[in-house]
Design a protein around this motif. Sequence first.
Motif, PDB file in Angstrom:
ATOM      1  N   ALA A 181       0.817  -1.215   0.000  1.00 21.27           N
ATOM      2  CA  ALA A 181       0.000   0.000   0.000  1.00 21.27           C
ATOM      3  C   ALA A 181       0.854   1.269   0.000  1.00 21.27           C
ATOM      4  O   ALA A 181       1.821   1.364   0.757  1.00 21.27           O
ATOM      5  CB  ALA A 181      -0.924   0.011   1.214  1.00 21.27           C
ATOM      6  N   PRO A 182       0.486   2.233  -0.846  1.00 16.89           N
ATOM      7  CA  PRO A 182       1.240   3.485  -0.888  1.00 16.89           C
ATOM      8  C   PRO A 182       0.890   4.450   0.252  1.00 16.89           C
ATOM      9  O   PRO A 182       1.575   5.435   0.460  1.00 16.89           O
ATOM     10  CB  PRO A 182       0.836   4.094  -2.235  1.00 16.89           C
ATOM     11  CG  PRO A 182      -0.527   3.562  -2.485  1.00 16.89           C
ATOM     12  CD  PRO A 182      -0.549   2.187  -1.874  1.00 16.89           C
ATOM     13  N   ARG A 183      -0.195   4.150   0.982  1.00 15.49           N
ATOM     14  CA  ARG A 183      -0.621   4.999   2.102  1.00 15.49           C
ATOM     15  C   ARG A 183      -1.001   4.121   3.290  1.00 15.49           C
ATOM     16  O   ARG A 183      -1.103   2.911   3.182  1.00 15.49           O
ATOM     17  CB  ARG A 183      -1.813   5.871   1.690  1.00 15.49           C
ATOM     18  CG  ARG A 183      -1.454   6.917   0.642  1.00 15.49           C
ATOM     19  CD  ARG A 183      -2.599   7.879   0.375  1.00 15.49           C
ATOM     20  NE  ARG A 183      -3.749   7.259  -0.243  1.00 15.49           N
ATOM     21  CZ  ARG A 183      -3.915   7.075  -1.548  1.00 15.49           C
ATOM     22  NH1 ARG A 183      -2.978   7.436  -2.381  1.00 15.49           N
ATOM     23  NH2 ARG A 183      -5.002   6.506  -2.006  1.00 15.49           N
ATOM     24  N   GLU A 184      -1.264   4.776   4.404  1.00 18.31           N
ATOM     25  CA  GLU A 184      -1.672   4.104   5.631  1.00 18.31           C
ATOM     26  C   GLU A 184      -2.965   3.318   5.410  1.00 18.31           C
ATOM     27  O   GLU A 184      -3.839   3.733   4.645  1.00 18.31           O
ATOM     28  CB  GLU A 184      -1.888   5.180   6.704  1.00 18.31           C
ATOM     29  CG  GLU A 184      -2.286   4.677   8.047  1.00 18.31           C
ATOM     30  CD  GLU A 184      -2.481   5.811   9.044  1.00 18.31           C
ATOM     31  OE1 GLU A 184      -3.115   5.556  10.076  1.00 18.31           O
ATOM     32  OE2 GLU A 184      -2.012   6.938   8.793  1.00 18.31           O
ATOM     33  N   ILE A 185      -3.103   2.184   6.089  1.00 14.24           N
ATOM     34  CA  ILE A 185      -4.320   1.383   6.015  1.00 14.24           C
ATOM     35  C   ILE A 185      -5.450   2.142   6.704  1.00 14.24           C
ATOM     36  O   ILE A 185      -5.298   2.626   7.830  1.00 14.24           O
ATOM     37  CB  ILE A 185      -4.112   0.004   6.677  1.00 14.24           C
ATOM     38  CG1 ILE A 185      -3.056  -0.785   5.911  1.00 14.24           C
ATOM     39  CG2 ILE A 185      -5.427  -0.764   6.767  1.00 14.24           C
ATOM     40  CD1 ILE A 185      -2.641  -2.078   6.583  1.00 14.24           C
ATOM     41  N   ALA A 186      -6.582   2.251   6.019  1.00 15.79           N
ATOM     42  CA  ALA A 186      -7.737   2.946   6.565  1.00 15.79           C
ATOM     43  C   ALA A 186      -8.326   2.160   7.733  1.00 15.79           C
ATOM     44  O   ALA A 186      -8.346   0.930   7.721  1.00 15.79           O
ATOM     45  CB  ALA A 186      -8.802   3.128   5.485  1.00 15.79           C
ATOM     46  N   ASP A 187      -8.805   2.875   8.729  1.00 24.26           N
ATOM     47  CA  ASP A 187      -9.534   2.256   9.835  1.00 24.26           C
ATOM     48  C   ASP A 187     -10.979   2.130   9.373  1.00 24.26           C
ATOM     49  O   ASP A 187     -11.753   3.084   9.447  1.00 24.26           O
ATOM     50  CB  ASP A 187      -9.422   3.114  11.090  1.00 24.26           C
ATOM     51  CG  ASP A 187     -10.158   2.511  12.280  1.00 24.26           C
ATOM     52  OD1 ASP A 187     -10.943   1.538  12.095  1.00 24.26           O
ATOM     53  OD2 ASP A 187      -9.986   3.028  13.396  1.00 24.26           O
ATOM     54  N   SER A 188     -11.342   0.947   8.883  1.00 23.77           N
ATOM     55  CA  SER A 188     -12.657   0.761   8.277  1.00 23.77           C
ATOM     56  C   SER A 188     -13.794   0.773   9.299  1.00 23.77           C
ATOM     57  O   SER A 188     -14.959   0.733   8.914  1.00 23.77           O
ATOM     58  CB  SER A 188     -12.685  -0.516   7.442  1.00 23.77           C
ATOM     59  OG  SER A 188     -12.276  -1.620   8.208  1.00 23.77           O
ATOM     60  N   SER A 189     -13.483   0.882  10.591  1.00 21.84           N
ATOM     61  CA  SER A 189     -14.546   1.082  11.578  1.00 21.84           C
ATOM     62  C   SER A 189     -14.955   2.550  11.630  1.00 21.84           C
ATOM     63  O   SER A 189     -16.005   2.884  12.168  1.00 21.84           O
ATOM     64  CB  SER A 189     -14.100   0.614  12.965  1.00 21.84           C
ATOM     65  OG  SER A 189     -13.097   1.470  13.483  1.00 21.84           O
ATOM     66  N   LYS A 190     -14.129   3.432  11.029  1.00 23.21           N
ATOM     67  CA  LYS A 190     -14.399   4.870  11.050  1.00 23.21           C
ATOM     68  C   LYS A 190     -14.638   5.464   9.667  1.00 23.21           C
ATOM     69  O   LYS A 190     -15.334   6.456   9.527  1.00 23.21           O
ATOM     70  CB  LYS A 190     -13.232   5.607  11.703  1.00 23.21           C
ATOM     71  CG  LYS A 190     -13.014   5.248  13.151  1.00 23.21           C
ATOM     72  CD  LYS A 190     -11.826   5.981  13.718  1.00 23.21           C
ATOM     73  CE  LYS A 190     -11.596   5.555  15.158  1.00 23.21           C
ATOM     74  NZ  LYS A 190     -10.395   6.146  15.706  1.00 23.21           N
ATOM     75  N   VAL A 191     -14.024   4.891   8.646  1.00 24.13           N
ATOM     76  CA  VAL A 191     -14.151   5.414   7.283  1.00 24.13           C
ATOM     77  C   VAL A 191     -14.494   4.263   6.341  1.00 24.13           C
ATOM     78  O   VAL A 191     -14.221   3.111   6.627  1.00 24.13           O
ATOM     79  CB  VAL A 191     -12.850   6.116   6.806  1.00 24.13           C
ATOM     80  CG1 VAL A 191     -12.523   7.309   7.674  1.00 24.13           C
ATOM     81  CG2 VAL A 191     -11.687   5.147   6.769  1.00 24.13           C
TER      82      VAL A 191
END
Length: 141
Positions: free
Chosen positions: A67-77
């Motif tokens: 991944a080129p960016r931080e892993i999304a917190d899928s509980s929030k976004v």
Amino acid sequence: MSTTATTSASQIFVNLPVKNLDASIAFFTALGFSFNPQFTDENATCMILGPNLYSMLLTHPYFAGFAPREIADSSKVCEVLVALQLESREKVDEIVSKAVAAGGATYNEPKDHGFMYQHGFTDLDGHVWEVFFMSAMPPSA
């Protein structure tokens, strides 16, 4: 709008980060999906969604390596909506019921748009899965 593609892919692999690979495999097995053992180890598994349709479930450390960016917190976004067309309204209701029974959750009520019936669930990691049955093409705008 033209429907003629100038680029065409032969397969799709939707890569999703998961916190617990074994729990995710158990969850999706309960929904009736299978996995390709050739692409399965302690870091990842290849879930077979249909002919030439796959989801790679990757542990967070392994996913982070791609991944080129931080892993999304899928509980929030909501980072992605994975939409799967199923063969009937009954199958839509069945897979959502199985998802809830296996530890997932629904986030809305089923919707009947006349030409399309849809419902959805979130998996153990909060990824959103839209499942739908389309009985006809949508009305023209």
